[in-house]
Design a protein around this motif. Structure first.
Motif, mmCIF file in Angstrom:
data_model
loop_
_atom_site.group_PDB
_atom_site.id
_atom_site.type_symbol
_atom_site.label_atom_id
_atom_site.label_comp_id
_atom_site.label_asym_id
_atom_site.label_seq_id
_atom_site.Cartn_x
_atom_site.Cartn_y
_atom_site.Cartn_z
ATOM 1 N N GLY A 51 1.095 -3.817 3.477
ATOM 2 C CA GLY A 51 -0.071 -3.953 3.901
ATOM 3 C C GLY A 51 -0.671 -2.427 3.506
ATOM 4 O O GLY A 51 -1.831 -2.566 2.721
ATOM 5 N N GLN A 52 0.142 -1.550 3.261
ATOM 6 C CA GLN A 52 -0.262 -0.347 2.929
ATOM 7 C C GLN A 52 -0.828 -0.435 1.264
ATOM 8 O O GLN A 52 -1.882 0.064 0.902
ATOM 9 C CB GLN A 52 0.764 0.837 2.948
ATOM 10 C CG GLN A 52 0.330 2.097 2.749
ATOM 11 C CD GLN A 52 -0.583 2.742 3.833
ATOM 12 O OE1 GLN A 52 -0.334 2.356 5.090
ATOM 13 N NE2 GLN A 52 -1.368 3.677 3.941
ATOM 14 N N GLU A 57 -4.644 -0.883 -3.076
ATOM 15 C CA GLU A 57 -4.953 -1.612 -4.262
ATOM 16 C C GLU A 57 -6.446 -2.123 -4.114
ATOM 17 O O GLU A 57 -7.192 -1.935 -5.231
ATOM 18 C CB GLU A 57 -4.190 -3.024 -4.561
ATOM 19 C CG GLU A 57 -2.702 -2.681 -5.347
ATOM 20 C CD GLU A 57 -2.056 -3.989 -5.308
ATOM 21 O OE1 GLU A 57 -1.968 -4.748 -4.424
ATOM 22 O OE2 GLU A 57 -0.964 -3.688 -6.387
ATOM 23 N N ARG A 58 -7.058 -2.355 -3.038
ATOM 24 C CA ARG A 58 -8.229 -2.598 -2.784
ATOM 25 C C ARG A 58 -9.174 -1.607 -2.992
ATOM 26 O O ARG A 58 -10.221 -1.693 -3.654
ATOM 27 C CB ARG A 58 -8.482 -3.274 -1.309
ATOM 28 C CG ARG A 58 -9.503 -4.719 -1.361
ATOM 29 C CD ARG A 58 -9.384 -5.145 0.035
ATOM 30 N NE ARG A 58 -8.192 -5.476 0.727
ATOM 31 C CZ ARG A 58 -7.807 -5.031 1.951
ATOM 32 N NH1 ARG A 58 -8.372 -4.311 2.640
ATOM 33 N NH2 ARG A 58 -6.504 -5.352 2.287
ATOM 34 N N ASN A 59 -8.491 -0.421 -2.763
ATOM 35 C CA ASN A 59 -9.388 0.872 -2.903
ATOM 36 C C ASN A 59 -9.473 1.234 -4.438
ATOM 37 O O ASN A 59 -10.484 1.731 -4.836
ATOM 38 C CB ASN A 59 -8.859 1.870 -2.125
ATOM 39 C CG ASN A 59 -9.147 1.930 -0.668
ATOM 40 O OD1 ASN A 59 -10.155 1.270 -0.256
ATOM 41 N ND2 ASN A 59 -8.603 2.929 -0.006
ATOM 42 N N ILE A 72 -3.156 7.238 -11.216
ATOM 43 C CA ILE A 72 -2.173 7.736 -10.508
ATOM 44 C C ILE A 72 -1.543 6.789 -9.262
ATOM 45 O O ILE A 72 -0.344 6.567 -8.864
ATOM 46 C CB ILE A 72 -2.496 9.221 -9.771
ATOM 47 C CG1 ILE A 72 -2.779 10.251 -11.055
ATOM 48 C CG2 ILE A 72 -1.568 9.916 -9.047
ATOM 49 C CD1 ILE A 72 -3.181 11.571 -10.435
ATOM 50 N N HIS A 73 -2.595 6.462 -8.598
ATOM 51 C CA HIS A 73 -2.285 5.220 -7.472
ATOM 52 C C HIS A 73 -1.577 4.320 -7.993
ATOM 53 O O HIS A 73 -0.462 3.951 -7.514
ATOM 54 C CB HIS A 73 -3.491 5.220 -6.787
ATOM 55 C CG HIS A 73 -4.118 5.993 -5.959
ATOM 56 N ND1 HIS A 73 -3.526 6.521 -4.910
ATOM 57 C CD2 HIS A 73 -5.227 6.689 -5.858
ATOM 58 C CE1 HIS A 73 -4.242 7.452 -4.161
ATOM 59 N NE2 HIS A 73 -5.245 7.771 -4.808
ATOM 60 N N LYS A 74 -1.931 3.650 -9.195
ATOM 61 C CA LYS A 74 -1.271 2.555 -9.717
ATOM 62 C C LYS A 74 0.062 2.961 -9.942
ATOM 63 O O LYS A 74 1.048 2.049 -9.805
ATOM 64 C CB LYS A 74 -2.120 2.206 -10.989
ATOM 65 C CG LYS A 74 -2.983 1.031 -10.867
ATOM 66 C CD LYS A 74 -3.407 0.654 -12.170
ATOM 67 C CE LYS A 74 -4.986 -0.040 -11.875
ATOM 68 N NZ LYS A 74 -5.762 0.133 -13.154
#
Lengths: 216, 197
Positions: A51-52, A57-59, A72-74
């Motif tokens: 879920g997180q 990913e949406r953000n 970085i997030h990816k």
């Protein structure tokens, strides 16, 4: 590693942080990777993390592609996905390999409400066994004389070797772990917090399941 | 476990970098890091440090223990002690390999440090081999391995547990056959006594 405060929060389901979920998941993955038998599932943690990740990913999709933050997030998402995929894959491998004893044990566990498999894993195990049985029948059993046609589950069963030796690190002090000696002299050892040992899996199986020790 | 998996776990360790750009705090799942201020040291996970380094967006600050004097001391201590000494870092080998591989120009005396870390590793591995040998010869099914790092444990992984498993199997076999031997001997005794009659 300043998570001491956060650990208290984990008593309260609402306030559990993503960081704790990740840590729990990672240690579950490590244990599953190293234990000979299948361990109780942590699908609560997997679901929570998925879920997180979706949320993350949406953000990210809102960020411009060249944004440093996005990459970085990816990267972090790929790392976590690796853990989850690997964790689920190891469980499936074990389910396929030890299908028959797992289903047998799981039936008893489901009655007492302490099931190790998630409902979908259980379904997978049953279907796998059914397919294997059908396959055996089609390939050979239906073509041999009638008195040899029965499919004997117990003869087919492969059991995990619980006596195999594993490395572990104690998260907390556990006193009086009894190592069975073949000569009949049982040896008792204490696992101090932070100490590392190599020993048989069987006497410490429960300690792995309740998180008192970590396999390494 | 495969070495790359140990490396993967080691990459979660926090190390210090000096970024060359300025940015707000970043909220990752494994925690929040930043804000990034150009020229000011800050802490990030190793994987992020390496990624930024590859993009030439930071300098890596070598960890405290990655220092010639400190490492020489550790090496001497390791040589002197019969047991394994505590390493400054649970993943020293992974960290050293990754940092020296990606950012050797950020570490003073990089090549000397590499050599001394390799020496420490070699001393510890030879100690580990000796103790494994002793463990197997004593026929034990249990051993204590404090202060060994994950990578070191992993390096003996296929061998040591498998050897201990085999040893156990042999012991079980010989145990199973012992009562059978007793039966045989009692049988021959009774046979002997019947002959006497």
């Amino acid at each position: 590693m300043d998570s001491n405060e956060d650990i208290y929060l984990s008593d309260n389901e609402e306030e559990i942080t993503a960081e704790i979920v990740l840590k729990t998941l990672q240690s579950a993955w490590q244990n599953e990777r190293l234990a000979p038998e299948i361990l109780p599932h942590r699908s609560d943690m997997v679901e929570c993390m998925l879920g997180q990740l979706q949320h993350m990913e949406r953000n990210i999709s809102k960020l411009p592609k060249t944004d440093l933050r996005a990459s970085i997030h990816k990267m972090e998402i790929s790392r976590i996905k690796f853990i989850i995929c690997n964790y689920l894959k190891i469980r499936l491998n074990k389910i396929e390999k030890y299908c028959i004893p797992i289903i047998k044990d799981e039936r008893q566990r489901t009655d007492s409400g302490t099931n190790y498999l998630t409902p979908s894993e259980y379904k997978y195990a049953q279907e796998y066994l059914l397919n294997m049985e059908n396959h055996m029948k089609n390939v050979i059993l239906n073509k041999v004389p009638g008195n040899m046609q029965s499919f004997d589950m117990n003869k087919m069963a492969e059991h995990p070797n619980l006596q195999t030796h594993v490395f572990l690190k104690a998260h907390e002090t556990v006193n009086g772990v009894v190592l069975e000696d073949l000569v009949g002299e049982d040896e008792e050892i204490d696992l101090e917090e932070g100490s590392q040992h190599i020993l048989q899996y069987k006497p410490i199986a429960d300690l792995v399941k309740n998180g008192k020790v970590q396999l390494v | 476990m495969d070495p790359y998996e140990i490396e993967f776990i080691g990459e979660n360790r926090i190390i210090s970098i000096i970024p060359n750009f300025t940015y707000d705090k970043i909220y990752l799942i494994c925690g929040e890091f930043g804000p990034f201020r150009a020229g000011l040291p800050m802490n990030v996970p190793l994987w992020l440090a390496l990624m930024l380094k590859q993009k030439q967006k930071c300098r890596i600050v070598p960890p405290d223990w990655m220092d010639m004097d400190a490492l020489e001391n550790i090496k001497e201590e390791e040589k002197r002690s019969r047991f394994f000494t505590k390493m400054p870092n649970e993943h020293y080998m992974v960290e050293a390999k990754l940092i020296l591989g990606a950012a050797s120009e950020d570490v003073p005396n990089a090549s000397e440090i590499k050599t001394v870390i390799k020496d420490i590793w070699d001393i510890r591995m030879s100690k580990l081999r000796t103790s494994m040998d002793a463990l197997m010869k004593s026929g034990g099914g249990y051993g204590r391995l404090d202060h060994l790092t994950m990578m070191e444990i992993n390096s003996v992984k296929p061998l040591l547990p498998a050897a201990m498993d085999s040893l156990l199997r042999i012991q079980m076999k010989s145990k199973k056959t012992t009562p059978a031997n007793l039966n045989v001997s009692s049988f021959s005794q009774s046979g002997g006594s019947s002959q006497n009659i």
